[in-house]
Design an enzyme around this catalytic site. Structure first.
Site, PDB file in Angstrom:
ATOM      1  CD  GLU A   1      -7.885   8.527 -11.306  1.00 37.71           C
ATOM      2  OE1 GLU A   1      -8.173   7.912 -12.422  1.00 37.71           O
ATOM      3  OE2 GLU A   1      -7.905   8.043 -10.233  1.00 37.71           O
TER       4      GLU A   1
ATOM      5  CE  LYS B   1     -11.917   6.032  -2.307  1.00 41.33           C
ATOM      6  NZ  LYS B   1     -11.675   7.154  -1.255  1.00 41.33           N
TER       7      LYS B   1
ATOM      8  CG  PHE C   1      -7.381  19.072  -2.866  1.00 41.47           C
ATOM      9  CD1 PHE C   1      -8.588  18.825  -2.359  1.00 41.47           C
ATOM     10  CD2 PHE C   1      -6.329  19.438  -2.112  1.00 41.47           C
ATOM     11  CE1 PHE C   1      -8.837  19.040  -1.273  1.00 41.47           C
ATOM     12  CE2 PHE C   1      -6.553  19.677  -0.800  1.00 41.47           C
ATOM     13  CZ  PHE C   1      -7.960  19.615  -0.483  1.00 41.47           C
TER      14      PHE C   1
ATOM     15  CB  CYS D   1     -12.515  10.684  -5.776  1.00 43.52           C
ATOM     16  SG  CYS D   1     -10.802  10.072  -5.817  1.00 43.52           S
TER      17      CYS D   1
HETATM   18  P1  NAD Z   1      -4.611   2.980  -5.981  1.00 43.76           P
HETATM   19  O1  NAD Z   1      -5.304   1.852  -5.668  1.00 43.76           O
HETATM   20  O2  NAD Z   1      -4.226   3.403  -7.563  1.00 43.76           O
HETATM   21  O3  NAD Z   1      -3.322   2.679  -5.154  1.00 43.76           O
HETATM   22  C1  NAD Z   1      -2.984   2.224  -3.991  1.00 43.76           C
HETATM   23  C2  NAD Z   1      -1.770   1.511  -4.022  1.00 43.76           C
HETATM   24  O4  NAD Z   1      -1.236   1.243  -2.509  1.00 43.76           O
HETATM   25  C3  NAD Z   1      -1.636   0.272  -4.656  1.00 43.76           C
HETATM   26  O5  NAD Z   1      -0.712   0.366  -5.453  1.00 43.76           O
HETATM   27  C4  NAD Z   1      -1.475  -0.763  -3.622  1.00 43.76           C
HETATM   28  O6  NAD Z   1      -0.881  -1.969  -4.153  1.00 43.76           O
HETATM   29  C5  NAD Z   1      -0.663  -0.082  -2.444  1.00 43.76           C
HETATM   30  N1  NAD Z   1      -0.822  -0.835  -1.093  1.00 43.76           N
HETATM   31  C6  NAD Z   1      -1.676  -1.143  -0.534  1.00 43.76           C
HETATM   32  N2  NAD Z   1      -1.697  -1.638   0.777  1.00 43.76           N
HETATM   33  C7  NAD Z   1      -0.268  -1.189   0.746  1.00 43.76           C
HETATM   34  C8  NAD Z   1       0.800  -1.455   1.783  1.00 43.76           C
HETATM   35  N3  NAD Z   1       0.431  -1.976   2.953  1.00 43.76           N
HETATM   36  N4  NAD Z   1       1.936  -0.958   1.438  1.00 43.76           N
HETATM   37  C9  NAD Z   1       2.412  -0.506   0.426  1.00 43.76           C
HETATM   38  N5  NAD Z   1       1.704  -0.255  -0.536  1.00 43.76           N
HETATM   39  C10 NAD Z   1       0.342  -0.630  -0.437  1.00 43.76           C
HETATM   40  O7  NAD Z   1      -5.322   4.078  -5.043  1.00 43.76           O
HETATM   41  P2  NAD Z   1      -5.230   5.627  -5.428  1.00 43.76           P
HETATM   42  O8  NAD Z   1      -6.365   6.110  -6.506  1.00 43.76           O
HETATM   43  O9  NAD Z   1      -3.725   6.216  -5.791  1.00 43.76           O
HETATM   44  O10 NAD Z   1      -5.901   6.423  -4.140  1.00 43.76           O
HETATM   45  C11 NAD Z   1      -5.071   6.434  -3.287  1.00 43.76           C
HETATM   46  C12 NAD Z   1      -5.750   7.260  -2.074  1.00 43.76           C
HETATM   47  O11 NAD Z   1      -5.838   8.544  -2.577  1.00 43.76           O
HETATM   48  C13 NAD Z   1      -7.109   7.055  -1.692  1.00 43.76           C
HETATM   49  O12 NAD Z   1      -7.541   7.138  -0.373  1.00 43.76           O
HETATM   50  C14 NAD Z   1      -7.829   7.971  -2.695  1.00 43.76           C
HETATM   51  O13 NAD Z   1      -9.221   8.088  -2.007  1.00 43.76           O
HETATM   52  C15 NAD Z   1      -7.052   9.046  -2.327  1.00 43.76           C
HETATM   53  N6  NAD Z   1      -6.948  10.079  -3.785  1.00 43.76           N
HETATM   54  C16 NAD Z   1      -6.997   9.433  -5.124  1.00 43.76           C
HETATM   55  C17 NAD Z   1      -7.399  10.264  -6.053  1.00 43.76           C
HETATM   56  C18 NAD Z   1      -7.444   9.860  -7.463  1.00 43.76           C
HETATM   57  O14 NAD Z   1      -7.700  10.633  -8.326  1.00 43.76           O
HETATM   58  N7  NAD Z   1      -7.088   8.526  -7.844  1.00 43.76           N
HETATM   59  C19 NAD Z   1      -7.074  12.063  -5.873  1.00 43.76           C
HETATM   60  C20 NAD Z   1      -7.003  12.182  -4.590  1.00 43.76           C
HETATM   61  C21 NAD Z   1      -7.214  11.526  -3.459  1.00 43.76           C
END
Ligand code: NAD
Length: 445
Positions: free
Chosen positions: A152, A263, A149, A260
Site C-alpha cells: 500500500e 493478521k 505482493f 496484512c
Molecule cells: P479490502 O477490504 O480493501 O477489499 C475487499 C473488497 O471485497 C471490499 O470492497 C468488499 O466489499 C469486497 N467483497 C467482499 N465480499 C464480496 C463478494 N462476495 N463479492 C464481491 N466483492 C466482495 O481488502 P484488501 O486490502 O484489498 O485485501 C484483499 C486480500 O488481499 C486480502 O486477502 C489481503 O490479505 C490481501 N492482500 C492485501 C494487500 C494490501 O496491501 N491491502 C496486499 C497483498 C494482499
C-alpha cells in the site's frame, strides 16, 4: 484477455486497473453498491498514489468496468480473480467466508468453464477447497493461486513493476492462461515462478511473516539500544550494508500495523496449530509488536512526565504507513485509545486517513486540517506516520504552537542532536532522548 476481478478493495481495484493498463479488458465486481457507483464516476474509495488517473483513463476507453453484477461480468470473462478480504477470525485464523461466497457464486452462475485465481492471501489448502466447491457444480473449472505482493502506498508502482510473479497451478491449461495474462511482464524479463498451489500460498505468508519478523527484531534491538547508550539508526546502517542482511525492513518504530502483517502472522500460527506444528518464533513476533505499540504510549506519557488527565496531546500521522489512508491496526489507534482512557484531549492530523479515524473515534477527538493547527495548546507532539510533509517542518512554528516544545517520535524522523540544538525535548525509538540546549521560547535558526 477478458478478466473479472471480484472484490474491488486495495488489491482488487489496483490489480484490476493495472491489468486494464496492460491492455486487458477488466470487469471489477464488488457487493458494495456505493463503492461501485463512486468508481463509475472515478471517485476512488481509497487513497493510492497514481491510481486515480489510471482508473479514469482506462474507464474512459472502455477497458475498465465497474459493476455489482458478478454473473454478467463473468459472462464476458475467461479468467476470474478472487480479491476479497480474508480478515482475522476470532481464533486468529483467516476468515474465508468472503472467498467461499464468491466461489459458490461462480459455481452457481458461470455459464462456461473459467480459470478461477485466488489473489487474496489465503491459508495453505484453500486452493484445494476452491476446486472442491467449484467442481461440485455442473461445470468443471480450473483453479490457481496467485498471491499479491503489492505494498500500500506504492501499490500501482509495485503492480506495474512486480519483482516476481508467483503462480500456483495444477494443470497446463491454467499455467498457459496465466502465462498469457502476465506476458506484458515476462516479456520484459520479470520472473514468473510456477509452483504447486500449496507452495504459492505458503510463499505469501512466509514473505509477510519474515518482514514482520525483521521489524519486531529491530524493535527489540532498539529497546536494548536505549538502555545501553547505543543509537539504533547507526546500528541499522551498520548491518544494512551487509549484503547478507540488506537495508530494508530494519526501521524500528511504534510497531507495525496494516491489513496484512498482524493478521497474516496470526493466520500462519493458526495454520501451524491445525497441522500440529509448533512455531516458536512467530508468536513472539506478534507479541513484541503489540508490546511495542504499548511502549510508545508509555514513552509518550513518561516524556510528558505527569498525569495525562486534562492534558492536550497532538498526533501527526494516523495511517499505518505513509501514502495510504489505511488505518487497519495502525499504532495511532491504540495511542489515541490510551490517551482518551488517561483523560487526555487529543488533536490529530493526517493528510489522508482522517475520515477513516473519524469513523472510529467520532467526536471524542479533534480532527485538524492543518498539521500546525493540531499543535495548538498541546503539551507534546506524537508522530506516528512518517509522511513526507513531516520530514522538514517549520520547527519555529511547532515551538510557537505547542505549550512546551516536546516531541515523541515513533518514526525517528529527526536527528536528536539537531532537536536538542533547536530547543526541543525529543524522544524517539532506540536512540537517547534529548532535552533543550537553548531556552524554550527562544527563536531558533
Ligand atoms: P479490502 O477490504 O480493501 O477489499 C475487499 C473488497 O471485497 C471490499 O470492497 C468488499 O466489499 C469486497 N467483497 C467482499 N465480499 C464480496 C463478494 N462476495 N463479492 C464481491 N466483492 C466482495 O481488502 P484488501 O486490502 O484489498 O485485501 C484483499 C486480500 O488481499 C486480502 O486477502 C489481503 O490479505 C490481501 N492482500 C492485501 C494487500 C494490501 O496491501 N491491502 C496486499 C497483498 C494482499
Amino acid at each position: 484477455m477478458r478478466i473479472c476481478v471480484v472484490g474491488t478493495g486495495y488489491v482488487g481495484l489496483v490489480t484490476g486497473t493495472c491489468f486494464a493498463e496492460n491492455g486487458h479488458t477488466v470487469f471489477c465486481v464488488d457487493v458494495d453498491q456505493a463503492k461501485i457507483d463512486g468508481l463509475k464516476e472515478n471517485k476512488l474509495p481509497i487513497y493510492e498514489p497514481g491510481l486515480e488517473d489510471l482508473v479514469s483513463g482506462n474507464q474512459q476507453i472502455g477497458r475498465l468496468n465497474f459493476t455489482t453484477d458478478l454473473a454478467g461480468a463473468m459472462d464476458q470473462a475467461e479468467v476470474v480473480f478472487i480479491a476479497v478480504g480474508t480478515p482475522q477470525a476470532d481464533d486468529g485464523s483467516a476468515n474465508l467466508k468472503y472467498v467461499w461466497a464468491v466461489a459458490d457464486a461462480i459455481r452457481d452462475n458461470a455459464k462456461d468453464s473459467k480459470v478461477v485465481v485466488i489473489k487474496s492471501t489465503v491459508p495453505v489448502g484453500t486452493n484445494e477447497g476452491l476446486m472442491e466447491r467449484l467442481n461440485s457444480g455442473p461445470i468443471q473449472h480450473y483453479g490457481a493461486s496467485n498471491p499479491e505482493f503489492l505494498r500500500e502506498g506504492l501499490a500501482v508502482e509495485d503492480c506495474l513493476n512486480p519483482e516476481r510473479i508467483v503462480v500456483g497451478v495444477r494443470d497446463q491449461h491454467t499455467e498457459d492462461t496465466l502465462r498469457e495474462l502476465y506476458a506484458p511482464y515476462t516479456s520484459i524479463g520479470v520472473s514468473l515462478l510456477v509452483m504447486g498451489p500449496e507452495s504459492s500460498e505458503m510463499t505469501k505468508y512466509t514473505a509477510n511473516c519474515l518482514l514482520a519478523c525483521r521489524i519486531s527484531f529491530m524493535n527489540e534491538m532498539a529497546n536494548l539500544c536505549e538502555q545501553v547508550g547505543a543509537d539504533v539508526t547507526q546500528v541499522r546502517e551498520g548491518i544494512g550494508m551487509d549484503s547478507r542482511i540488506g537495508p530494508k525492513f530494519l526501521n524500528p518504530g511504534a510497531g507495525y500495523g496494516g491489513s496484512c502483517f498482524p493478521k497474516d502472522t496470526r493466520a500462519l500460527m493458526s495454520l501451524a496449530r491445525d497441522n500440529g506444528v509448533e512455531l516458536r518464533i512467530l508468536p513472539q513476533v506478534d507479541n513484541v509488536n503489540e508490546v511495542q505499540k504499548q511502549l510508545f504510549f508509555e514513552k509518550l506519557s513518561d516524556t510528558i512526565g505527569h498525569d495525562l488527565n486534562g492534558v492536550t496531546v497532538a498526533i501527526w500521522g494516523l495511517a499505518f504507513k505513509p501514502q495510504t489512508d489505511d488505518i487497519r491496526e495502525a499504532p495511532a489507534l491504540l495511542t489515541i485509545q490510551n490517551l482518551l482512557e488517561a483523560g487526555a484531549t487529543v488533536r490529530v492530523y493526517d493528510p489522508e486517513a482522517t475520515e477513516n479515524v473519524r469513523s472510529i473515534f467520532g467526536d471524542q477527538i479533534t480532527y485538524c486540517e492543518d498539521m500546525y493547527g493540531a499543535l495548538d495548546d498541546a503539551a507534546a507532539l506524537a508522530i506516528l506516520t512518517e509522511w513526507e510533509q513531516f520530514e522538514r517542518p517549520d520547527f519555529n512554528e511547532i515551538q510557537k504552537r505547542l505549550q512546551s516544545p516536546v516531541i515523541v517520535d515513533g518514526r525517528n524522523m529527526y536527528e536528536p542532536r539537531e532537536m536538542e540544538r533547536l530547543g526541543f525535548t525529543y524522544n524517539s525509538i532506540g536512540r537517547q532522548p534529548v532535552r533543550p540546549a537553548v531556552v524554550a521560547g527562544q527563536t531558533v535558526e
